[in-house]
Write a protein that holds these residues in place. Structure first.
Motif, PDB file in Angstrom:
ATOM      1  N   LEU A  63       0.947  -1.553   0.201  1.00  0.00           N
ATOM      2  CA  LEU A  63       0.128   0.176  -0.194  1.00  0.00           C
ATOM      3  C   LEU A  63       0.948   1.325  -0.054  1.00  0.00           C
ATOM      4  O   LEU A  63       0.545   2.143  -0.892  1.00  0.00           O
ATOM      5  N   ILE A  64       1.832   0.965   0.808  1.00  0.00           N
ATOM      6  CA  ILE A  64       2.416   2.590   0.793  1.00  0.00           C
ATOM      7  C   ILE A  64       3.281   3.053  -0.146  1.00  0.00           C
ATOM      8  O   ILE A  64       3.589   3.550  -0.827  1.00  0.00           O
ATOM      9  N   LEU A  65       3.892   1.429  -1.833  1.00  0.00           N
ATOM     10  CA  LEU A  65       4.433   1.196  -2.565  1.00  0.00           C
ATOM     11  C   LEU A  65       3.495   2.331  -3.962  1.00  0.00           C
ATOM     12  O   LEU A  65       3.665   2.476  -4.332  1.00  0.00           O
ATOM     13  N   ASN A  66       2.405   1.570  -3.579  1.00  0.00           N
ATOM     14  CA  ASN A  66       1.217   1.733  -4.327  1.00  0.00           C
ATOM     15  C   ASN A  66       1.244   3.659  -3.873  1.00  0.00           C
ATOM     16  O   ASN A  66       1.154   4.172  -5.400  1.00  0.00           O
ATOM     17  N   ASN A  67       1.339   3.765  -2.942  1.00  0.00           N
ATOM     18  CA  ASN A  67       1.457   5.158  -3.140  1.00  0.00           C
ATOM     19  C   ASN A  67       1.872   6.186  -3.394  1.00  0.00           C
ATOM     20  O   ASN A  67       1.816   7.448  -4.266  1.00  0.00           O
ATOM     21  N   TYR A  68       3.254   5.458  -3.370  1.00  0.00           N
ATOM     22  CA  TYR A  68       4.599   6.421  -3.752  1.00  0.00           C
ATOM     23  C   TYR A  68       4.685   6.487  -5.427  1.00  0.00           C
ATOM     24  O   TYR A  68       4.938   7.248  -6.635  1.00  0.00           O
ATOM     25  N   VAL A  69       3.455   5.458  -6.017  1.00  0.00           N
ATOM     26  CA  VAL A  69       3.838   5.374  -7.341  1.00  0.00           C
ATOM     27  C   VAL A  69       2.765   6.294  -8.203  1.00  0.00           C
ATOM     28  O   VAL A  69       3.074   7.170  -8.875  1.00  0.00           O
TER      29      VAL A  69
END
Length: 86
Positions: A63-69
């Motif tokens: 979820l954190i990575l998806n936010n960064y993307v």
């Protein structure tokens, strides 16, 4: 008069001042301990997960990575590899 004025400020506005100070400290802590900040320019999902565990992140790493993307801070090279954007 000065002591009375300071007493009034401390007793009347203490809760609001404490809340503002706590919010600012929390946002600074989050910015300084961002898992992305500590990652190299190119990294894998496993490396990111390891960093999240070290930092005791509350959200799941995906979820954190998806936010960064979505924010344009990270580019997804493939399913397992990522690259930081400047």
């Amino acid at each position: 008069a000065f002591r009375y004025l300071m007493w009034c400020k401390l007793n009347l506005f203490k809760d609001k001042a404490d809340a503002l100070f706590k919010d600012e400290r929390l946002s600074q802590y989050i910015r300084q301990n961002s898992p992305l900040r500590l990652m190299p320019d190119s990294f894998t999902y496993e490396q990111f997960c390891t960093m999240c565990v070290k930092l005791c992140c509350r959200k799941k790493p995906n979820l954190i990575l998806n936010n960064y993307v979505m924010r344009g801070k990270v580019e997804r090279v493939d399913d397992n590899n990522f690259r930081k954007l400047k």
